[in-house]
Design an enzyme around this catalytic site. Structure first.
Site, short mmCIF file in Angstrom:
data_model
loop_
_atom_site.label_atom_id
_atom_site.label_comp_id
_atom_site.label_asym_id
_atom_site.label_seq_id
_atom_site.Cartn_x
_atom_site.Cartn_y
_atom_site.Cartn_z
N ASN A 282 22.83 -0.69 54.39
CA ASN A 282 24.13 -0.06 54.62
C ASN A 282 24.04 0.80 55.88
O ASN A 282 23.22 1.72 55.96
CB ASN A 282 24.48 0.78 53.38
CG ASN A 282 25.83 1.47 53.53
OD1 ASN A 282 26.12 2.05 54.57
ND2 ASN A 282 26.66 1.41 52.52
N HIS B 275 25.95 5.29 57.99
CA HIS B 275 25.57 6.58 58.56
C HIS B 275 25.10 6.50 60.01
O HIS B 275 24.94 7.53 60.67
CB HIS B 275 24.58 7.30 57.65
CG HIS B 275 25.23 7.63 56.34
ND1 HIS B 275 26.46 8.27 56.27
CD2 HIS B 275 24.88 7.36 55.07
CE1 HIS B 275 26.81 8.40 55.01
NE2 HIS B 275 25.88 7.84 54.26
N ARG C 19 30.48 13.06 67.21
CA ARG C 19 30.89 13.37 68.59
C ARG C 19 32.02 12.46 69.08
O ARG C 19 32.40 12.54 70.24
CB ARG C 19 29.69 13.26 69.53
CG ARG C 19 28.70 14.38 69.38
CD ARG C 19 29.33 15.70 69.84
NE ARG C 19 28.48 16.82 69.56
CZ ARG C 19 27.57 17.31 70.42
NH1 ARG C 19 27.41 16.76 71.58
NH2 ARG C 19 26.85 18.34 70.07
N HIS D 122 31.01 0.10 54.75
CA HIS D 122 32.15 0.58 53.98
C HIS D 122 33.19 1.14 54.95
O HIS D 122 32.98 2.21 55.53
CB HIS D 122 31.66 1.68 53.02
CG HIS D 122 32.69 2.15 52.05
ND1 HIS D 122 32.42 3.07 51.07
CD2 HIS D 122 34.01 1.83 51.89
CE1 HIS D 122 33.51 3.30 50.36
NE2 HIS D 122 34.50 2.57 50.85
N ARG E 260 36.08 3.06 55.14
CA ARG E 260 36.80 3.95 54.23
C ARG E 260 38.22 4.19 54.72
O ARG E 260 38.49 4.12 55.92
CB ARG E 260 36.07 5.29 54.09
CG ARG E 260 34.72 5.20 53.40
CD ARG E 260 34.13 6.58 53.21
NE ARG E 260 34.86 7.32 52.23
CZ ARG E 260 34.46 7.50 50.97
NH1 ARG E 260 33.30 7.02 50.56
NH2 ARG E 260 35.20 8.17 50.12
N ARG F 148 35.97 7.84 58.15
CA ARG F 148 35.05 8.92 58.51
C ARG F 148 33.80 8.43 59.22
O ARG F 148 33.16 9.17 59.91
CB ARG F 148 34.69 9.77 57.29
CG ARG F 148 33.80 9.05 56.32
CD ARG F 148 33.40 9.94 55.17
NE ARG F 148 34.51 10.25 54.30
CZ ARG F 148 34.36 10.71 53.06
NH1 ARG F 148 33.16 10.95 52.59
NH2 ARG F 148 35.41 10.95 52.30
N GLU G 170 32.18 -3.20 51.72
CA GLU G 170 32.59 -2.36 50.59
C GLU G 170 34.00 -1.89 50.89
O GLU G 170 34.30 -1.45 52.00
CB GLU G 170 31.68 -1.15 50.47
CG GLU G 170 30.26 -1.48 50.12
CD GLU G 170 29.39 -0.24 50.12
OE1 GLU G 170 29.91 0.87 50.32
OE2 GLU G 170 28.18 -0.39 49.93
N THR H 168 30.52 10.93 48.94
CA THR H 168 30.16 9.51 48.90
C THR H 168 30.76 8.93 47.62
O THR H 168 31.34 9.67 46.83
CB THR H 168 28.62 9.32 48.96
OG1 THR H 168 28.33 7.92 48.93
CG2 THR H 168 27.92 10.00 47.79
N THR H 169 30.63 7.61 47.43
CA THR H 169 31.26 6.98 46.28
C THR H 169 30.71 7.58 44.98
O THR H 169 29.51 7.52 44.72
CB THR H 169 30.98 5.46 46.30
OG1 THR H 169 31.20 5.00 47.62
CG2 THR H 169 31.88 4.72 45.34
N GLY I 22 22.07 5.83 46.21
CA GLY I 22 21.08 6.89 46.00
C GLY I 22 19.65 6.39 45.91
O GLY I 22 18.76 7.16 45.56
N GLY J 240 21.41 2.62 51.94
CA GLY J 240 21.85 3.15 53.23
C GLY J 240 21.18 4.45 53.63
O GLY J 240 20.28 4.49 54.47
N HIS J 241 21.58 5.55 53.00
CA HIS J 241 21.24 6.88 53.47
C HIS J 241 19.75 7.08 53.70
O HIS J 241 19.32 7.59 54.74
CB HIS J 241 21.78 7.93 52.48
CG HIS J 241 21.59 9.32 52.94
ND1 HIS J 241 20.47 10.05 52.62
CD2 HIS J 241 22.33 10.10 53.74
CE1 HIS J 241 20.55 11.23 53.19
NE2 HIS J 241 21.66 11.29 53.87
N1 PXP Z 1 26.42 0.44 47.34
C1 PXP Z 1 27.67 0.96 47.30
C2 PXP Z 1 28.71 0.22 46.56
C3 PXP Z 1 27.98 2.16 47.98
O1 PXP Z 1 29.22 2.66 47.93
C4 PXP Z 1 26.96 2.79 48.74
C5 PXP Z 1 27.29 4.01 49.53
O2 PXP Z 1 28.19 3.68 50.52
C6 PXP Z 1 25.68 2.21 48.75
C7 PXP Z 1 25.43 1.04 48.03
C8 PXP Z 1 24.55 2.82 49.52
O3 PXP Z 1 24.25 4.06 48.98
P1 PXP Z 1 23.18 4.99 49.68
O4 PXP Z 1 23.72 5.32 51.05
O5 PXP Z 1 23.11 6.17 48.77
O6 PXP Z 1 21.90 4.21 49.76
#
Ligand code: PXP
Length: 255
Positions: free
Chosen positions: A12, A15, A23, A48, A50, A54, A75, A105-106, A196, A217-218
């Site tokens: 993902n 970020h 910026r 995603h 959104r 953002r 997403e 976040t979601t 997460g 992702g994060h």
């Molecule tokens: N899967 C879904 C459906 C999500 O909404 C997200 C966050 O956008 C992720 C996976 C990835 O989550 P994380 O950034 O916490 O790894």
């Protein structure tokens, strides 16, 4: 289940866009990041778009679709606007998620039991365009059953509660994920998981044989600041493969 299948890694990249939007400039570029993620061993790009834009912007999705060779998992909230965009961009998979404006976040999965009609209508339009649908749901049997009844190709189990818990509570959350994954697989759904997940907590989820895709992702983007994105993806890919190999060995020794 016919053996333990490999587990795919969806990276993902939201970020990467978060840093750029801090910026409102042109770098870093999520599309360039997608190419590095692919080199690092990603199997899929997850983004995603959104409602509040953002992080990922419409042009990111358009460019991503044209540049990366990897499948794209978009997403999206279940809104008219997002449906229109998905039908135009044609991602490989549309992952339907709940979306609240004020959330960081979601939070929580999509309630497909309570929103059955709305989800069914969105799925009908996505399916008519040949777009596979994944439903991001909490690991609850009722949600899994309705997802199967609706004819989704896949479910993505929300791993947030597992990720946020510790010790005995974490073991309980892992069992919830396992039970939902077994049920989903028995009902013919492809089972994914995400939210997460980190380098520290991913292995136990990656060891669940019925889960064939993780979207992360994060944690990967955070690690990329220290070691570079390609390396960060490779490290995560290695953890998934190791966990999977161990699960495969365990499944053989159980026989
Ligand atoms: N899967 C879904 C459906 C999500 O909404 C997200 C966050 O956008 C992720 C996976 C990835 O989550 P994380 O950034 O916490 O790894």
């Amino acid at each position: 289940m016919g053996g333990v299948l490999p587990v795919r890694l969806g990276v993902n990249l939201d970020h990467v866009a978060t840093v750029r939007q801090a910026r409102k400039t042109t770098e870093p570029n999520p599309v360039q990041a997608a190419l590095l993620a692919e080199l690092g061993g990603a199997d899929q790009i997850t983004i995603h778009l959104r409602e509040d834009r953002r992080h990922i912007q419409d042009y990111d999705l358009e460019l991503m679709r044209r540049v990366t060779q990897l499948p794209i998992n978009q997403e999206m909230g279940v809104t008219e606007e997002m449906l229109g965009i998905a039908l135009r961009i044609h991602p490989n998979v549309a992952c339907l998620v709940p979306e609240k404006r004020a959330e960081v976040t979601t939070e929580g999965g999509l309630d497909v039991v309570g929103n059955r009609e709305r989800v069914a209508h969105a799925m009908e339009r996505l399916h008519a365009a040949g777009i596979a649908v994944s439903l991001f749901i909490d690991p609850e049997p009722a949600q899994v059953r309705v997802a199967a009844e609706l004819g989704a190709e896949a479910i993505e189990l929300h791993t947030g509660e597992y990720a946020n818990s510790r010790d005995a509570e974490q073991a309980t959350q892992l069992h919830r994920l396992e039970a939902a994954a077994v049920l989903g697989n028995d009902l013919g759904l492809e089972v994914h998981a995400g939210h997460g997940l980190t380098y520290q907590n991913v292995s136990r989820v990656a060891s669940i044989p019925q889960i064939v895709e993780l979207n992360i992702g994060h944690s990967i983007i955070a690690r990329a600041l220290y070691v570079g994105l390609r390396q960060a993806v490779t490290e995560m890919r290695t953890l998934l493969t190791e966990a999977r190999n161990e699960a495969r060995l365990n499944s053989l020794s159980d026989k």
